[in-house]
Design a protein around this motif. Structure first.
Motif, PDB file in Angstrom:
ATOM      1  N   LEU A 220       0.823  -1.203   0.000  1.00  9.68           N
ATOM      2  CA  LEU A 220       0.000   0.000   0.000  1.00  9.68           C
ATOM      3  C   LEU A 220       0.861   1.258   0.000  1.00  9.68           C
ATOM      4  CD1 LEU A 220      -2.794   1.343   0.254  1.00  9.68           C
ATOM      5  CD2 LEU A 220      -2.564   1.148   2.746  1.00  9.68           C
ATOM      6  N   GLU A 221       1.905   1.274   0.836  1.00 12.03           N
ATOM      7  CA  GLU A 221       2.796   2.432   0.899  1.00 12.03           C
ATOM      8  C   GLU A 221       3.545   2.626  -0.412  1.00 12.03           C
ATOM      9  OE1 GLU A 221       4.274   2.870   5.495  1.00 12.03           O
ATOM     10  OE2 GLU A 221       4.983   1.132   4.378  1.00 12.03           O
ATOM     11  N   THR A 222       3.996   1.523  -1.007  1.00 12.18           N
ATOM     12  CA  THR A 222       4.759   1.608  -2.257  1.00 12.18           C
ATOM     13  C   THR A 222       3.935   2.235  -3.364  1.00 12.18           C
ATOM     14  OG1 THR A 222       6.067  -0.343  -1.673  1.00 12.18           O
ATOM     15  CG2 THR A 222       6.000   0.276  -3.996  1.00 12.18           C
ATOM     16  N   ASP A 223       2.698   1.743  -3.546  1.00 16.65           N
ATOM     17  CA  ASP A 223       1.842   2.276  -4.608  1.00 16.65           C
ATOM     18  C   ASP A 223       1.382   3.694  -4.294  1.00 16.65           C
ATOM     19  OD1 ASP A 223       2.131  -0.033  -6.008  1.00 16.65           O
ATOM     20  OD2 ASP A 223       0.177  -0.871  -5.509  1.00 16.65           O
ATOM     21  N   SER A 224       1.135   3.988  -3.031  1.00 13.57           N
ATOM     22  CA  SER A 224       0.740   5.347  -2.646  1.00 13.57           C
ATOM     23  C   SER A 224       1.852   6.342  -2.953  1.00 13.57           C
ATOM     24  CB  SER A 224       0.403   5.396  -1.150  1.00 13.57           C
ATOM     25  OG  SER A 224      -0.691   4.571  -0.849  1.00 13.57           O
ATOM     26  N   ARG A 225       3.093   5.936  -2.721  1.00 11.78           N
ATOM     27  CA  ARG A 225       4.238   6.800  -3.024  1.00 11.78           C
ATOM     28  C   ARG A 225       4.360   7.036  -4.528  1.00 11.78           C
ATOM     29  NH1 ARG A 225       8.479   7.662   0.017  1.00 11.78           N
ATOM     30  NH2 ARG A 225       9.979   6.881  -1.503  1.00 11.78           N
ATOM     31  N   SER A 226       4.081   5.999  -5.317  1.00  7.82           N
ATOM     32  CA  SER A 226       4.131   6.165  -6.775  1.00  7.82           C
ATOM     33  C   SER A 226       3.093   7.180  -7.236  1.00  7.82           C
ATOM     34  CB  SER A 226       3.894   4.820  -7.475  1.00  7.82           C
ATOM     35  OG  SER A 226       4.940   3.914  -7.228  1.00  7.82           O
ATOM     36  N   VAL A 227       1.869   7.083  -6.699  1.00  4.16           N
ATOM     37  CA  VAL A 227       0.803   8.025  -7.054  1.00  4.16           C
ATOM     38  C   VAL A 227       1.173   9.433  -6.619  1.00  4.16           C
ATOM     39  CG1 VAL A 227      -1.609   8.661  -6.669  1.00  4.16           C
ATOM     40  CG2 VAL A 227      -0.996   6.255  -6.980  1.00  4.16           C
ATOM     41  N   LEU A 228       1.659   9.577  -5.388  1.00  6.31           N
ATOM     42  CA  LEU A 228       2.044  10.888  -4.869  1.00  6.31           C
ATOM     43  C   LEU A 228       3.165  11.504  -5.706  1.00  6.31           C
ATOM     44  CD1 LEU A 228       1.800  13.094  -2.740  1.00  6.31           C
ATOM     45  CD2 LEU A 228       3.330  11.763  -1.267  1.00  6.31           C
ATOM     46  N   ALA A 229       4.114  10.666  -6.122  1.00  7.75           N
ATOM     47  CA  ALA A 229       5.229  11.160  -6.946  1.00  7.75           C
ATOM     48  C   ALA A 229       4.718  11.689  -8.285  1.00  7.75           C
ATOM     49  CB  ALA A 229       6.247  10.045  -7.169  1.00  7.75           C
ATOM     50  N   VAL A 230       3.805  10.950  -8.919  1.00  5.77           N
ATOM     51  CA  VAL A 230       3.258  11.386 -10.210  1.00  5.77           C
ATOM     52  C   VAL A 230       2.510  12.700 -10.056  1.00  5.77           C
ATOM     53  CG1 VAL A 230       1.620  10.838 -12.048  1.00  5.77           C
ATOM     54  CG2 VAL A 230       3.132   9.061 -11.169  1.00  5.77           C
ATOM     55  N   ASP A 248      -0.769  -2.858  -7.373  1.00  6.15           N
ATOM     56  CA  ASP A 248      -2.195  -3.093  -7.118  1.00  6.15           C
ATOM     57  C   ASP A 248      -3.025  -2.300  -8.133  1.00  6.15           C
ATOM     58  OD1 ASP A 248      -4.768  -3.373  -6.111  1.00  6.15           O
ATOM     59  OD2 ASP A 248      -4.089  -3.379  -4.036  1.00  6.15           O
ATOM     60  N   THR A 249      -3.963  -2.967  -8.811  1.00  2.40           N
ATOM     61  CA  THR A 249      -4.754  -2.326  -9.868  1.00  2.40           C
ATOM     62  C   THR A 249      -5.657  -1.211  -9.359  1.00  2.40           C
ATOM     63  OG1 THR A 249      -6.416  -4.061  -9.599  1.00  2.40           O
ATOM     64  CG2 THR A 249      -4.782  -4.369 -11.326  1.00  2.40           C
ATOM     65  N   LYS A 250      -5.981  -1.205  -8.071  1.00  8.58           N
ATOM     66  CA  LYS A 250      -6.893  -0.185  -7.556  1.00  8.58           C
ATOM     67  C   LYS A 250      -6.279   1.211  -7.589  1.00  8.58           C
ATOM     68  CE  LYS A 250      -5.788  -0.729  -2.614  1.00  8.58           C
ATOM     69  NZ  LYS A 250      -6.329  -1.172  -1.301  1.00  8.58           N
ATOM     70  N   PHE A 251      -4.949   1.290  -7.757  1.00  7.03           N
ATOM     71  CA  PHE A 251      -4.290   2.590  -7.836  1.00  7.03           C
ATOM     72  C   PHE A 251      -4.202   3.100  -9.276  1.00  7.03           C
ATOM     73  CE2 PHE A 251      -2.834   1.131  -3.724  1.00  7.03           C
ATOM     74  CZ  PHE A 251      -2.858   2.289  -2.964  1.00  7.03           C
ATOM     75  N   GLU A 252      -4.622   2.272 -10.231  1.00  2.00           N
ATOM     76  CA  GLU A 252      -4.541   2.658 -11.640  1.00  2.00           C
ATOM     77  C   GLU A 252      -5.402   3.894 -11.917  1.00  2.00           C
ATOM     78  OE1 GLU A 252      -4.948   0.655 -16.084  1.00  2.00           O
ATOM     79  OE2 GLU A 252      -5.619  -0.444 -14.316  1.00  2.00           O
ATOM     80  N   LYS A 253      -6.588   3.933 -11.328  1.00  4.70           N
ATOM     81  CA  LYS A 253      -7.484   5.070 -11.535  1.00  4.70           C
ATOM     82  C   LYS A 253      -6.861   6.359 -11.013  1.00  4.70           C
ATOM     83  CE  LYS A 253     -12.164   6.728 -10.589  1.00  4.70           C
ATOM     84  NZ  LYS A 253     -13.460   6.446  -9.920  1.00  4.70           N
ATOM     85  N   HIS A 254      -6.206   6.276  -9.870  1.00  3.11           N
ATOM     86  CA  HIS A 254      -5.577   7.469  -9.292  1.00  3.11           C
ATOM     87  C   HIS A 254      -4.466   7.992 -10.203  1.00  3.11           C
ATOM     88  CE1 HIS A 254      -7.787   6.903  -5.576  1.00  3.11           C
ATOM     89  NE2 HIS A 254      -7.366   5.652  -5.518  1.00  3.11           N
ATOM     90  N   LEU A 255      -3.699   7.084 -10.784  1.00  2.00           N
ATOM     91  CA  LEU A 255      -2.633   7.490 -11.700  1.00  2.00           C
ATOM     92  C   LEU A 255      -3.203   8.109 -12.967  1.00  2.00           C
ATOM     93  CD1 LEU A 255      -0.060   4.556 -11.388  1.00  2.00           C
ATOM     94  CD2 LEU A 255       0.227   6.906 -10.606  1.00  2.00           C
TER      95      LEU A 255
END
Length: 396
Positions: A220-230, A248-255
Motif C-alpha cells: 500500500l505504501e509503495t503504490d501510494s508513493r508512486s501516485v504521490l510522486a506522479v 495493485d490495480t486499484k491505484f490505476e485510476k488514481h494514476l
C-alpha cells in the motif's frame, strides 16, 4: 514606477545582505584582518623608505611592492633599503606564503567536498535539460539502468538522474559500473517537492517511477508513493512524460487522474504469465520472446506516414512491403499533456455549441497510448498514432 523602485530596493537589500553575511563569517573576518595587516605593513615600508635611496618614493610604489612581494612574485625592480623596510618585506613574504597556502588548501578542500557530496547524492543538479528522471529503487536496479540505456540510445548516461533512498553500497555498485559511472545521483525522497526541484524536474523530459523497495514499505505504501510522486511531478512539470509502476490495480485510476502517461502493473504481468504457463501450451515462451531484450525478435513501434493519417487500416496495411508483421495501431501516442491540448483545440473548432460540448466530453475521457490490435479494415487511422509490428528473427 513603484514596482521598479520596490524591485530595486529588494536587489540592494540582497546585495547588502550578501556583503554583511561575508563580513560576519569567519572567512570574511580573516580577509579583513589580512587586508588591514597588509595595509599597515605598506605604510611602514612607505614611511621608512623616504630617507633612503630606494625606488619606493610614493604610496603607489609601496603598494606595488606590497602586492608583488605578498604574491611571492618578487620582480626585484623595487626593493627596500632601510632596516624597517626589509623587516616589513620579510613579514610580507611570510604572510604571502601563509595566505596562498591557506587559499590553496581551501580550494582543494572545496573540490573534494563537492565531489564527496556528489558521490553521496547530496549535490543539487545544475545545467540539466531534457533529462530522464528515474525515481525509486528495486532489486536488479543496475540491470534496469543498463536496459534503459540500451533501449534509449539517444539519451546518454550524463542525462539520467536517479533519485532514491537506496543504501550507499547499492549506489557504489552502480558508480563502479563503467556504463553507469556518469549517471547523476540524488539522495532523497522522490515524493518530496524540494528533492524533485534539486533534480531539475521543471526541465526534465521524462520520468520513470519504480515501485520503490529502497525501504521496507508495504504494498500500500509503495503504490501510494508512486501516485504521490506522479501528482507532484505533474504539478511541477505538466509537460513531462511520466511512467509509473504499481503492484495493485486499484491505484490505476488514481494514476490516470494524475495524468500519468503510462502505467505498469507488475503484479498483473506476473500473474498472467503464470496463468498462461499453467495451460502447458508454451504461451509463456511466446510472451517472453515478445518482451526479450534482443532486437531480433521484439514488438516495435513505427511512425505512420502522414499520407495514411485519416485513411483506412486496410489501405495502410496493403502498403507495407517489409517482412515485419503489422498487428495494430497505438492511438494518442506521446505526451498526454500535448495530446489533450491538441484535442481541446480541435474540439472547439466546430461552430455548433452542442458539438463543442460533445467533443469536450470526449476530451475529458481521453487516454494516451491506447493499443488497438487487429482493427477492422474500415478503421480510420487517427492523428498522433503509431503502427505496432512484430519483428522476426530474420526481420529487416
Amino acid at each position: 514606477m513603484s514596482r521598479k523602485n520596490g524591485s530595486g530596493n529588494t536587489s540592494i537589500k540582497k546585495i547588502v545582505g550578501k556583503i554583511t553575511e561575508f563580513f560576519t563569517n569567519s572567512s570574511g573576518r580573516l580577509a579583513v584582518m589580512v587586508s588591514l595587516l597588509l595595509f599597515f605593513i605598506m605604510l611602514i615600508i612607505y614611511a621608512s623608505e623616504q630617507k633612503t635611496n630606494s625606488s619606493i618614493n610614493t604610496v603607489f610604489d609601496a603598494f606595488w611592492y606590497t602586492i608583488v612581494t605578498v604574491t611571492t612574485v618578487g620582480y626585484g625592480d623595487i626593493t627596500p633599503a632601510s632596516f624597517w623596510g626589509r623587516l616589513s618585506a620579510m613579514a610580507l613574504l611570510i604572510v604571502g606564503v601563509a595566505v596562498f597556502g591557506a587559499l590553496s588548501g581551501k580550494f582543494a578542500s572545496s573540490i573534494l567536498d563537492r565531489q564527496h557530496k556528489k558521490d553521496r547524492g547530496l549535490l543539487k543538479m545544475t545545467n540539466l535539460k531534457n533529462h530522464f528522471l528515474i525515481c525509486g529503487w528495486k532489486p536488479g536496479f543496475e540491470k534496469i539502468l543498463e536496459g534503459i540505456l540500451e533501449a534509449n540510445p539517444e539519451i546518454p548516461a550524463e542525462r539520467i538522474v536517479i533519485v532514491n533512498n537506496a543504501s550507499r553500497s547499492e549506489i557504489e555498485r552502480i558508480q563502479t559500473n563503467e556504463k553507469l559511472k556518469t549517471i547523476n545521483f540524488l539522495y532523497g525522497d522522490f515524493t518530496d517537492e524540494d528533492v524533485l526541484l534539486k533534480a531539475q524536474i521543471k526541465t526534465a523530459e521524462r520520468a520513470l517511477i519504480l515501485a520503490d523497495q529502497s525501504k521496507e514499505y508495504s504494498t500500500l505504501e509503495t503504490d501510494s508513493r508512486s501516485v504521490l510522486a506522479v501528482i507532484t511531478i505533474k504539478n511541477l512539470n505538466p509537460k513531462i512524460y511520466c511512467v509509473a509502476e504499481i503492484t495493485d490495480t486499484k491505484f490505476e485510476k488514481h494514476l490516470s487522474l494524475a495524468r500519468c502517461d503510462e502505467i505498469i502493473l507488475t503484479a498483473d504481468y506476473e500473474q498472467n504469465l503464470l496463468v498462461q504457463a499453467s495451460s502447458g501450451k508454451g504461451m509463456s515462451h511466446i510472451l517472453r520472446e515478445l518482451v526479450a531484450e534482443e532486437e531480433s525478435a521484439v514488438l516495435v513501434l513505427q511512425d505512420i506516414p502522414e499520407a495514411f493519417v485519416g485513411k483506412t487500416y486496410a489501405i495502410y496495411r496493403n502498403s507495407i512491403k517489409t517482412k515485419e508483421i503489422l498487428i495494430g495501431i497505438l492511438e494518442n501516442t506521446g505526451n498526454f499533456y500535448i495530446r489533450r491540448n491538441e484535442a481541446l483545440a480541435e474540439a472547439q473548432k466546430n461552430p455548433d455549441m452542442e458539438k463543442i460540448v460533445s467533443n469536450l466530453k470526449k476530451v475529458k475521457t481521453l487516454r494516451s497510448n491506447i493499443p488497438v490490435f487487429n482493427p477492422s479494415d474500415d478503421y480510420v487511422i487517427p492523428d498522433s498514432s503509431k503502427a505496432i509490428f512484430i519483428r522476426g528473427r530474420n526481420g529487416e
